[in-house]
Write a protein that holds these residues in place. Structure first.
Motif, PDB file in Angstrom:
ATOM      1  N   GLY A 147      -8.406   5.934  -2.638  1.00 30.15           N
ATOM      2  CA  GLY A 147      -8.535   4.801  -1.721  1.00 30.15           C
ATOM      3  C   GLY A 147      -8.643   3.506  -2.474  1.00 30.15           C
ATOM      4  O   GLY A 147      -8.547   3.475  -3.700  1.00 30.15           O
ATOM      5  N   GLY A 148      -8.841   2.434  -1.722  1.00 29.89           N
ATOM      6  CA  GLY A 148      -8.975   1.141  -2.362  1.00 29.89           C
ATOM      7  C   GLY A 148      -8.771   0.013  -1.383  1.00 29.89           C
ATOM      8  O   GLY A 148      -8.833   0.192  -0.169  1.00 29.89           O
ATOM      9  N   ASP A 149      -8.526  -1.142  -1.949  1.00 26.11           N
ATOM     10  CA  ASP A 149      -8.311  -2.331  -1.135  1.00 26.11           C
ATOM     11  C   ASP A 149      -7.318  -3.203  -1.900  1.00 26.11           C
ATOM     12  O   ASP A 149      -7.384  -3.295  -3.124  1.00 26.11           O
ATOM     13  N   THR A 150      -6.363  -3.766  -1.190  1.00 26.25           N
ATOM     14  CA  THR A 150      -5.424  -4.693  -1.837  1.00 26.25           C
ATOM     15  C   THR A 150      -5.552  -6.019  -1.124  1.00 26.25           C
ATOM     16  O   THR A 150      -5.535  -6.081   0.100  1.00 26.25           O
ATOM     17  N   THR A 151      -5.695  -7.079  -1.899  1.00 21.15           N
ATOM     18  CA  THR A 151      -5.851  -8.373  -1.253  1.00 21.15           C
ATOM     19  C   THR A 151      -5.320  -9.475  -2.154  1.00 21.15           C
ATOM     20  O   THR A 151      -4.804  -9.206  -3.242  1.00 21.15           O
TER      21      THR A 151
ATOM     22  N   GLU B 132       6.798  -5.830  -9.258  1.00 19.98           N
ATOM     23  CA  GLU B 132       6.994  -5.061 -10.492  1.00 19.98           C
ATOM     24  C   GLU B 132       5.776  -5.151 -11.412  1.00 19.98           C
ATOM     25  O   GLU B 132       5.427  -4.180 -12.096  1.00 19.98           O
ATOM     26  N   ALA B 133       5.126  -6.308 -11.425  1.00 25.13           N
ATOM     27  CA  ALA B 133       3.920  -6.456 -12.245  1.00 25.13           C
ATOM     28  C   ALA B 133       2.816  -5.529 -11.725  1.00 25.13           C
ATOM     29  O   ALA B 133       2.118  -4.874 -12.505  1.00 25.13           O
ATOM     30  N   ILE B 134       2.687  -5.460 -10.416  1.00 27.86           N
ATOM     31  CA  ILE B 134       1.676  -4.577  -9.828  1.00 27.86           C
ATOM     32  C   ILE B 134       2.029  -3.114 -10.100  1.00 27.86           C
ATOM     33  O   ILE B 134       1.152  -2.295 -10.395  1.00 27.86           O
TER      34      ILE B 134
ATOM     35  N   ILE C 195       0.843  -1.203   0.000  1.00 32.65           N
ATOM     36  CA  ILE C 195       0.000   0.000   0.000  1.00 32.65           C
ATOM     37  C   ILE C 195       0.879   1.256   0.000  1.00 32.65           C
ATOM     38  O   ILE C 195       0.625   2.201  -0.751  1.00 32.65           O
ATOM     39  N   ASP C 196       1.928   1.255   0.835  1.00 33.49           N
ATOM     40  CA  ASP C 196       2.834   2.408   0.867  1.00 33.49           C
ATOM     41  C   ASP C 196       3.440   2.671  -0.509  1.00 33.49           C
ATOM     42  O   ASP C 196       3.580   3.811  -0.938  1.00 33.49           O
ATOM     43  N   ARG C 197       3.811   1.583  -1.190  1.00 33.52           N
ATOM     44  CA  ARG C 197       4.424   1.708  -2.508  1.00 33.52           C
ATOM     45  C   ARG C 197       3.420   2.238  -3.531  1.00 33.52           C
ATOM     46  O   ARG C 197       3.739   3.098  -4.343  1.00 33.52           O
TER      47      ARG C 197
END
Lengths: 345, 345
Positions: B132-136, B110-112, A18-20
């Motif tokens: 904002g968002g969500d990472t999972t 790197e892909a992200i 998230i920080d990145r």
């Protein structure tokens, strides 16, 4: 994908990722955008006496829920509740949601009806309008994304960053129950897989199972705080476990904290279940996750008032940043709090 | 899931499912909620001279995109653009997005980064704040959900429902190119799978491949209409194919329409590619999907003005509802327009 370097996701973890991600987006293009990534919800200022609040949560089958024990109706309910919790954590009230859903053809129309029955029940309970969404197909599991829109009076908004030395730290409800409910459900699933004729042993576990399957967001506390004239100095919802959330709050407020082991609210059934499962109850309470309770700090002047709320427990206080975030046990030993968060990658 | 009845999703189709889902949510609980499900974006009225607009789109690997030919950067860009298109279709301007992403550990950091580079480029081009968002994690493919927030002056908002008899129907850009681009990419994928040493045959196909991989939302047209003082009477974005969108617009405006085969804007490269692939070009133009152009109706008084916009083509006019929606060919034959939409289930 010809990239010269390959860094694995687990080297960064969720918070590192998230920080990145957020760095290139810190410069804002619209004056209305008041707060982006970094709190429970984003904040937009349309120039009135309130802010609008915006959050989103993505739930993936096999990662966030297991349909072998999660009834579809509860899934719909929970998906809404976890979003409501993010708005509550800003001291706000939710008003609208958008629901994206992807299903494969193993789901019938009736199964989708059940999900939306749960969503409708949550909309009723939390007074929400479902205003939009997206429906699509999935090749594999069920995917649900909910986005939520809320409001908060400008003078009542509560960020993670407002905690000050000597403030009192409080939590709502109790801790660890949702995690222990999940362990029980997982145990019964294994029993069932081994012997489909075995009776599930859920007697007496209603509370912790319910906390896992159908948690409630604490908008009730937002209303109670408002009635008592208390504005928390900082607030966050407990989704990844108390320890992780205390660390977020301390980092963003640039403070430390001490919490007391014997002040942590833990239900008897949680103690008993932890014992039964041979799990250390403190780990469940500190790192269990999915409690969806609120963690907040208040000024000392509000301490008497907050005691009037039955379902709020003071658990410690805010210190200077150099003291770090610590847990003091009954015997007086002090341990540093450690974030587990989730590290699914 | 012990349900007594099982209705398959393909018995309802996407639009049938949406109709079924939205019914229990039609009663609104908040006066701010002005328009829920049923247009390109939901509409909230906070009591100022503008509305806020809200839309969301869920993209699933293997359903909406194929990473064997979709570069991750373009995927990020496209995911934003398709949301922007929904705001443009309300005659609005987008301002903020929230991004939910689920990835498995087959993706590197790197892909992200590449996905977010595309998102950042789109944010730059369309002047958006990512707030904002969500990472999972995902057990299977990549999942992206974007929610978008926009604004539109109250007197300029354009719904699907405002088309009136004798209004002129217009489309932006050209039709069918994105679909033909997809067919070319699919063909080259099959060639590659059969022989990994084969050279991809994409020469001269840049335009249609680009329309598929990196479409642009037509906010430029929203600005041009504004400058010329034109407010469309109805508008919708073309995501499921022109025919399907005309039927939506006619249904919600309670009108009919006639469009002329020889007025449909189709690029030479699309004609040539359709011929090469043995596909009927009219089917590509009417039902291809993913054009992300705008379809709108204007009052006759605005006809001269709209002609000043280079990239807008008048394609027909609005009739009374009893005339239905039809296509008139060069030879004068009249065909009813039929929605294909997608029927992935």
């Amino acid at each position: 994908m010809p990239t010269t370097q390959r860094t694995e996701l687990n080297q960064l973890g969720e918070f590192g990722l998230i920080d990145r991600i957020k760095q290139p987006f810190e410069q804002k293009q619209h004056t209305e955008t008041r707060k982006g990534i970094g709190d429970d919800a984003a904040v937009i200022d349309y120039g009135q006496d309130f802010y609008t609040l915006h959050s989103t949560d993505l739930l993936i089958e096999g990662v966030h829920f297991d349909l072998s024990y999660m009834p579809l109706k509860y899934l719909g309910y929970k998906a809404v509740a976890v979003n409501v919790s993010d708005i509550a954590a800003m001291n706000g009230i939710p008003q609208q949601i958008l629901v994206s859903i992807a299903v494969s053809n193993r789901f019938s129309v009736e199964a989708i009806d059940e999900i939306y029955e749960g969503i409708a029940e949550a909309c009723q309970n939390y007074r929400l309008d479902l205003i939009g969404g997206d429906t699509t197909t999935s090749r594999a599991g069920l995917v649900l994304n909910i986005s939520i829109i809320g409001k908060v009076k400008k003078n009542k908004i509560t960020y993670r960053s407002g905690a000050r030395e000597n403030d009192i730290l409080c939590v709502t409800g109790d801790l660890g129950a949702a995690y222990l409910g999940l362990q029980i459900l997982e145990r019964e699933k294994q029993v069932f897989l081994a012997n489909p004729h075995a009776e599930p042993q859920l007697e007496g576990k209603d509370y912790i199972v319910q906390k896992q399957l159908k948690p409630e967001a604490r908008t009730d506390i937002v209303y109670e705080l408002d009635e008592l004239g208390i504005i928390p100095t900082a607030m966050i919802d407990i989704s990844d476990g108390l320890a992780s959330e205390i660390l977020h709050l301390c980092k963003q407020s640039n403070v430390g904290a001490v919490i007391f082991e014997d002040k942590l609210p833990i239900e008897d059934i949680s103690w008993l279940t932890a014992q039964e499962l041979n799990l250390p109850i403190m780990t469940c309470a500190l790192n269990g996750g999915e409690d969806y309770e609120l963690l907040f700090s208040i000024a000392q002047k509000d301490f008497e008032k907050v005691n009037k709320i039955a379902d709020v427990s003071p658990i410690g206080y805010i210190t200077s940043a150099d003291k770090k975030a610590t847990l003091r046990t009954k015997s007086g030993t002090v341990y540093p709090l450690e974030a587990q968060g989730w590290k699914h990658f």
